[in-house]
Design an enzyme around this catalytic site. Structure first.
Site, PDB file in Angstrom:
ATOM      1  N   ASP A  80       0.813  -1.216   0.000  1.00 40.97           N
ATOM      2  CA  ASP A  80       0.000   0.000   0.000  1.00 40.97           C
ATOM      3  C   ASP A  80       0.849   1.271   0.000  1.00 40.97           C
ATOM      4  O   ASP A  80       2.056   1.226   0.225  1.00 40.97           O
ATOM      5  CB  ASP A  80      -0.970  -0.005   1.199  1.00 40.97           C
ATOM      6  CG  ASP A  80      -0.325  -0.515   2.483  1.00 40.97           C
ATOM      7  OD1 ASP A  80       0.913  -0.455   2.600  1.00 40.97           O
ATOM      8  OD2 ASP A  80      -1.056  -0.971   3.373  1.00 40.97           O
ATOM      9  N   ASN A 148      -7.669  -2.695  14.075  1.00 37.59           N
ATOM     10  CA  ASN A 148      -9.054  -2.987  13.676  1.00 37.59           C
ATOM     11  C   ASN A 148      -9.135  -4.202  12.752  1.00 37.59           C
ATOM     12  O   ASN A 148     -10.161  -4.446  12.135  1.00 37.59           O
ATOM     13  CB  ASN A 148      -9.682  -1.761  12.991  1.00 37.59           C
ATOM     14  CG  ASN A 148      -8.966  -1.377  11.695  1.00 37.59           C
ATOM     15  OD1 ASN A 148      -8.013  -2.046  11.289  1.00 37.59           O
ATOM     16  ND2 ASN A 148      -9.418  -0.326  11.047  1.00 37.59           N
ATOM     17  N   HIS A 150      -7.343  -4.713   9.993  1.00 32.52           N
ATOM     18  CA  HIS A 150      -7.049  -4.516   8.568  1.00 32.52           C
ATOM     19  C   HIS A 150      -5.766  -5.243   8.164  1.00 32.52           C
ATOM     20  O   HIS A 150      -4.866  -5.455   8.980  1.00 32.52           O
ATOM     21  CB  HIS A 150      -7.023  -3.028   8.174  1.00 32.52           C
ATOM     22  CG  HIS A 150      -5.857  -2.229   8.663  1.00 32.52           C
ATOM     23  ND1 HIS A 150      -5.961  -0.903   9.016  1.00 32.52           N
ATOM     24  CD2 HIS A 150      -4.545  -2.526   8.846  1.00 32.52           C
ATOM     25  CE1 HIS A 150      -4.779  -0.444   9.372  1.00 32.52           C
ATOM     26  NE2 HIS A 150      -3.906  -1.402   9.285  1.00 32.52           N
ATOM     27  N   GLU A 155      -9.631  -1.988   5.053  1.00 35.07           N
ATOM     28  CA  GLU A 155     -10.259  -1.684   6.339  1.00 35.07           C
ATOM     29  C   GLU A 155     -11.469  -2.600   6.550  1.00 35.07           C
ATOM     30  O   GLU A 155     -11.905  -3.287   5.617  1.00 35.07           O
ATOM     31  CB  GLU A 155     -10.697  -0.206   6.352  1.00 35.07           C
ATOM     32  CG  GLU A 155      -9.550   0.792   6.196  1.00 35.07           C
ATOM     33  CD  GLU A 155      -8.674   0.940   7.443  1.00 35.07           C
ATOM     34  OE1 GLU A 155      -8.619   0.013   8.276  1.00 35.07           O
ATOM     35  OE2 GLU A 155      -8.020   2.004   7.568  1.00 35.07           O
TER      36      GLU A 155
HETATM   37  C1  F6R Z   1       1.286  -1.201   6.051  1.00 35.46           C
HETATM   38  C2  F6R Z   1       0.172  -2.112   6.187  1.00 35.46           C
HETATM   39  C3  F6R Z   1      -0.666  -2.118   7.416  1.00 35.46           C
HETATM   40  C4  F6R Z   1       0.178  -2.341   8.682  1.00 35.46           C
HETATM   41  C5  F6R Z   1      -0.704  -2.282   9.922  1.00 35.46           C
HETATM   42  C6  F6R Z   1       0.103  -2.430  11.192  1.00 35.46           C
HETATM   43  O1  F6R Z   1       1.945  -1.408   4.830  1.00 35.46           O
HETATM   44  O2  F6R Z   1      -0.096  -2.852   5.283  1.00 35.46           O
HETATM   45  O3  F6R Z   1      -1.650  -3.115   7.316  1.00 35.46           O
HETATM   46  O4  F6R Z   1       0.823  -3.578   8.597  1.00 35.46           O
HETATM   47  O5  F6R Z   1      -1.386  -1.067   9.964  1.00 35.46           O
HETATM   48  O6  F6R Z   1       0.948  -1.325  11.313  1.00 35.46           O
HETATM   49  P1  F6R Z   1       2.011  -1.227  12.500  1.00 35.46           P
HETATM   50  O7  F6R Z   1       3.019  -2.283  12.259  1.00 35.46           O
HETATM   51  O8  F6R Z   1       2.579   0.159  12.376  1.00 35.46           O
HETATM   52  O9  F6R Z   1       1.249  -1.440  13.754  1.00 35.46           O
END
Ligand code: F6R
Length: 260
Positions: A80, A148, A150, A155
């Site tokens: 992403d 959450n 995701h 989401e």
């Molecule tokens: C980022 C991504 C997100 C993160 C998730 C956890 O490329 O795909 O799904 O893996 O938001 O983020 P952290 O590791 O910062 O808690």
């Protein structure tokens, strides 16, 4: 939910490695990637960003420096990117990847792809899917998990059939990611993400979760029936998922088993 219910509910079941702490998890995930690269140097590797992956990429960089772990023939595709940030913005995922992985492991120029977020986004999304296909699909996709539930920026209530597309970020995600941005600068409202179906197409998936803040999301993903309310629960349908988590993130798993 009891341990026996957990065992019956998810088939095929992911393999869980519940380890002491985030540093141990990072080493284990780096080992997993290193084994995949040894088995197939031309690996097509799906990558995530975020705080969970900072120590993982540091561990890979150390293996590159000290043990000659080579990314010379690998190609990578990130999950992403935020819409509206220039490539050299300090909080863009392009900057994150250059800083934490591409530079340190000397990924050859042109081998690291991120979803396009300029100009015609719909066209860039279709081109991203085509580029992944052109590389033979993803051999191994690394995933973090949002509080959450995701995965990527899919989401809650994202369709399990979704493909690479522009999405709106949940308010809770923007809040969780605010610390990655310079003081006073808002987290962009939109991003481009690989879809849930794009992720599920990967031949192998590694999900990484560390810290108590991820315990509830991890439990929802694997101890209840798959439900778009928790996008990570889509992974229950994938035949080859490995979860690396620390004790804190595993707190909600009914049949947790340390070590791994
Ligand atoms: C980022 C991504 C997100 C993160 C998730 C956890 O490329 O795909 O799904 O893996 O938001 O983020 P952290 O590791 O910062 O808690």
């Amino acid at each position: 939910m009891s341990a026996s219910t957990l065992q019956k509910s998810a088939a095929p079941r992911p393999q869980f490695h519940i380890l002491a702490d985030a540093a141990t998890v990072a080493e284990a995930v780096a080992g997993h990637v290193a084994r995949a690269l040894a088995a197939k140097p031309q690996l097509t590797l799906g990558l995530a960003t975020g705080s969970t992956f900072v120590p993982v990429y540091a561990a890979l960089a150390r293996r590159h420096r000290e043990n000659g772990l080579s990314f010379a023939q690998a190609t990578t595709f990130n999950l992403d990117e935020y819409v509206g940030l220039p490539a050299d913005h300090p909080s863009s995922y392009r900057t994150f990847m250059r800083t934490h992985l591409f530079g340190p492991v000397e990924l050859p120029q042109g081998h690291g792809f991120l979803p396009g977020v300029e100009a015609d986004i719909a066209r860039a999304c279709a081109a991203y899917e085509a580029e992944i296909a052109r590389h033979g699909g993803l051999d191994l996709q690394l995933l973090g998990i949002g509080r959450n539930g995701h995965i990527g920026f899919n989401e809650p209530f994202s369709s399990f059939d979704s493909r690479t597309r522009q999405v709106e970020l949940a308010a809770s995600t923007r809040k969780a990611n605010a610390a990655e941005f310079p003081a006073g600068e808002a987290v962009p409202p939109c991003a481009v993400t690989m879809g849930v179906a794009t992720i599920l197409d990967a031949r192998q998936i590694v999900l990484v979760a560390t810290g108590q803040a991820k315990a509830q999301a991890l439990a929802s993903a694997f101890t209840a029936a798959a439900d778009p309310a928790c996008p990570a629960s889509a992974l229950q349908a994938h035949p080859h998922v490995t979860v690396y988590c620390d004790e804190a993130a595993a707190a909600g798993l009914a049949d947790r088993q340390a070590g791994g």
